[in-house]
Motif scaffolding. Structure first.
Motif, PDB file in Angstrom:
ATOM      1  N   GLU A  88      98.833  11.628  -0.689  1.00 25.86           N
ATOM      2  CA  GLU A  88      99.175  11.633  -2.339  1.00 25.86           C
ATOM      3  C   GLU A  88      98.095  10.862  -2.957  1.00 25.86           C
ATOM      4  O   GLU A  88      97.870  11.896  -3.842  1.00 25.86           O
ATOM      5  CB  GLU A  88     100.463  11.924  -2.386  1.00 25.86           C
ATOM      6  N   ASP A  89      97.958  10.091  -2.996  1.00 28.35           N
ATOM      7  CA  ASP A  89      96.885   9.060  -3.765  1.00 28.35           C
ATOM      8  C   ASP A  89      95.298   9.813  -3.955  1.00 28.35           C
ATOM      9  O   ASP A  89      94.585   9.613  -4.834  1.00 28.35           O
ATOM     10  CB  ASP A  89      97.039   8.151  -4.074  1.00 28.35           C
ATOM     11  N   THR A  90      95.092  11.290  -2.749  1.00 33.75           N
ATOM     12  CA  THR A  90      93.831  11.488  -2.750  1.00 33.75           C
ATOM     13  C   THR A  90      93.331  12.021  -3.411  1.00 33.75           C
ATOM     14  O   THR A  90      94.263  13.103  -3.947  1.00 33.75           O
ATOM     15  CB  THR A  90      94.083  12.334  -1.486  1.00 33.75           C
ATOM     16  N   ALA A  91      92.354  11.741  -3.972  1.00 30.64           N
ATOM     17  CA  ALA A  91      92.055  12.748  -5.805  1.00 30.64           C
ATOM     18  C   ALA A  91      90.404  12.346  -6.392  1.00 30.64           C
ATOM     19  O   ALA A  91      89.888  11.692  -5.675  1.00 30.64           O
ATOM     20  CB  ALA A  91      93.301  12.788  -7.061  1.00 30.64           C
ATOM     21  N   VAL A  92      90.563  13.226  -7.489  1.00 28.76           N
ATOM     22  CA  VAL A  92      89.063  12.925  -8.149  1.00 28.76           C
ATOM     23  C   VAL A  92      89.668  11.659  -9.021  1.00 28.76           C
ATOM     24  O   VAL A  92      90.114  11.993  -9.908  1.00 28.76           O
ATOM     25  CB  VAL A  92      88.128  13.866  -8.405  1.00 28.76           C
ATOM     26  N   TYR A  93      89.128  10.582  -8.897  1.00 27.02           N
ATOM     27  CA  TYR A  93      89.509   9.411  -9.798  1.00 27.02           C
ATOM     28  C   TYR A  93      88.045   9.426 -11.299  1.00 27.02           C
ATOM     29  O   TYR A  93      87.104   9.481 -11.083  1.00 27.02           O
ATOM     30  CB  TYR A  93      89.924   8.354  -9.714  1.00 27.02           C
ATOM     31  N   TYR A  94      89.270   9.643 -12.313  1.00 23.64           N
ATOM     32  CA  TYR A  94      87.818  10.215 -13.468  1.00 23.64           C
ATOM     33  C   TYR A  94      88.333   8.813 -14.717  1.00 23.64           C
ATOM     34  O   TYR A  94      90.381   8.681 -14.800  1.00 23.64           O
ATOM     35  CB  TYR A  94      88.058  11.303 -14.787  1.00 23.64           C
ATOM     36  N   CYS A  95      87.716   8.383 -15.412  1.00 22.93           N
ATOM     37  CA  CYS A  95      87.202   7.264 -16.465  1.00 22.93           C
ATOM     38  C   CYS A  95      87.790   7.529 -17.516  1.00 22.93           C
ATOM     39  O   CYS A  95      86.975   8.432 -18.134  1.00 22.93           O
ATOM     40  CB  CYS A  95      86.643   5.664 -16.152  1.00 22.93           C
ATOM     41  N   ASN A  96      88.006   6.869 -18.151  1.00 21.40           N
ATOM     42  CA  ASN A  96      88.489   7.681 -20.260  1.00 21.40           C
ATOM     43  C   ASN A  96      88.539   6.320 -20.759  1.00 21.40           C
ATOM     44  O   ASN A  96      88.809   5.344 -20.702  1.00 21.40           O
ATOM     45  CB  ASN A  96      90.297   7.840 -20.318  1.00 21.40           C
ATOM     46  N   ALA A  97      87.804   6.711 -21.857  1.00 19.93           N
ATOM     47  CA  ALA A  97      87.433   6.214 -23.201  1.00 19.93           C
ATOM     48  C   ALA A  97      88.094   6.610 -24.356  1.00 19.93           C
ATOM     49  O   ALA A  97      87.100   7.374 -24.549  1.00 19.93           O
ATOM     50  CB  ALA A  97      86.020   5.211 -23.200  1.00 19.93           C
ATOM     51  N   TYR A  98      88.921   6.359 -25.059  1.00 18.09           N
ATOM     52  CA  TYR A  98      89.477   6.459 -26.460  1.00 18.09           C
ATOM     53  C   TYR A  98      89.056   5.489 -27.626  1.00 18.09           C
ATOM     54  O   TYR A  98      89.544   4.507 -27.590  1.00 18.09           O
ATOM     55  CB  TYR A  98      91.244   6.674 -26.154  1.00 18.09           C
ATOM     56  N   THR A  99      87.879   6.419 -28.340  1.00 17.23           N
ATOM     57  CA  THR A  99      87.596   5.118 -29.584  1.00 17.23           C
ATOM     58  C   THR A  99      88.459   4.798 -30.016  1.00 17.23           C
ATOM     59  O   THR A  99      89.179   6.017 -30.844  1.00 17.23           O
ATOM     60  CB  THR A  99      86.167   5.711 -29.642  1.00 17.23           C
ATOM     61  N   ALA A 100      88.355   4.255 -31.373  1.00 14.95           N
ATOM     62  CA  ALA A 100      88.664   3.311 -32.670  1.00 14.95           C
ATOM     63  C   ALA A 100      88.837   4.970 -33.675  1.00 14.95           C
ATOM     64  O   ALA A 100      89.148   4.904 -34.301  1.00 14.95           O
ATOM     65  CB  ALA A 100      88.819   1.975 -33.488  1.00 14.95           C
ATOM     66  N   VAL A 101      87.822   5.501 -33.499  1.00 15.35           N
ATOM     67  CA  VAL A 101      87.423   7.132 -34.701  1.00 15.35           C
ATOM     68  C   VAL A 101      87.819   8.003 -33.761  1.00 15.35           C
ATOM     69  O   VAL A 101      87.963   9.356 -33.712  1.00 15.35           O
ATOM     70  CB  VAL A 101      85.992   6.723 -34.897  1.00 15.35           C
ATOM     71  N   GLY A 102      89.102   7.463 -32.619  1.00 13.27           N
ATOM     72  CA  GLY A 102      89.412   8.924 -32.142  1.00 13.27           C
ATOM     73  C   GLY A 102      88.868   9.926 -31.398  1.00 13.27           C
ATOM     74  O   GLY A 102      89.184  10.636 -31.338  1.00 13.27           O
ATOM     75  N   ARG A 103      87.878   9.898 -30.795  1.00 11.93           N
ATOM     76  CA  ARG A 103      87.008  10.082 -29.711  1.00 11.93           C
ATOM     77  C   ARG A 103      87.094   9.841 -28.534  1.00 11.93           C
ATOM     78  O   ARG A 103      87.318   8.638 -27.693  1.00 11.93           O
ATOM     79  CB  ARG A 103      85.412  10.198 -29.556  1.00 11.93           C
ATOM     80  N   SER A 104      87.319  10.938 -26.852  1.00 12.01           N
ATOM     81  CA  SER A 104      87.729  10.370 -25.356  1.00 12.01           C
ATOM     82  C   SER A 104      86.347  11.409 -24.882  1.00 12.01           C
ATOM     83  O   SER A 104      85.502  11.966 -25.042  1.00 12.01           O
ATOM     84  CB  SER A 104      89.049  11.594 -25.842  1.00 12.01           C
ATOM     85  N   TYR A 105      86.193  10.381 -23.902  1.00 11.61           N
ATOM     86  CA  TYR A 105      85.080  10.025 -22.961  1.00 11.61           C
ATOM     87  C   TYR A 105      85.981  10.300 -21.774  1.00 11.61           C
ATOM     88  O   TYR A 105      86.750   9.369 -21.750  1.00 11.61           O
ATOM     89  CB  TYR A 105      83.517   9.192 -23.754  1.00 11.61           C
TER      90      TYR A 105
END
Length: 116
Positions: A88-105
């Motif tokens: 059940e861990d099978t999936a596409v895993y995505y990295c995320n970064a949240y910056t000090a100015v509130g933007r998410s990548y």
């Protein structure tokens, strides 16, 4: 613009381990939080684990005790050590970064497949 490059996905048998890596570059601002999310077929993207620049971590209940997130803030990299993997861990895993100015990548995603 922040670029996130993920690596480390693959195919593993149940009970095995994988380590995912995410390298962030191009940010003009500090990255407050880095994290991993996953999306299985037909399901919504869900939180796996996050880590702040101060090292505070947060995990989904389903991975507590099996996954460990770590971070090298100087290098803007985040690692996800995944042990005792389940189908059940099978999936596409995505990295995320949240910056000090509130933007998410988001990264492009890496496939993790756990066979039973």
């Amino acid at each position: 613009q922040v670029q996130l490059v993920e690596s480390g996905g693959g195919l593993v048998q149940a009970g095995g381990s994988l380590r995912l890596s995410c390298a962030a570059s191009g940010s003009r601002f500090s990255i407050n939080v880095m994290g991993w999310y996953r999306q299985a077929p037909g399901k919504q993207r869900e939180l796996v684990a996050t880590i702040t620049s101060g090292g505070r971590t947060n995990y989904a209940d389903s991975v507590k005790g099996r996954f460990t997130i770590s971070r090298d803030s100087a290098k803007n990299t985040a690692l996800l050590q995944m042990n005792s993997l389940l189908p059940e861990d099978t999936a596409v895993y995505y990295c995320n970064a949240y910056t000090a100015v509130g933007r998410s990548y988001w990264g492009q995603g890496t496939q993790v497949t756990v066979s039973s």
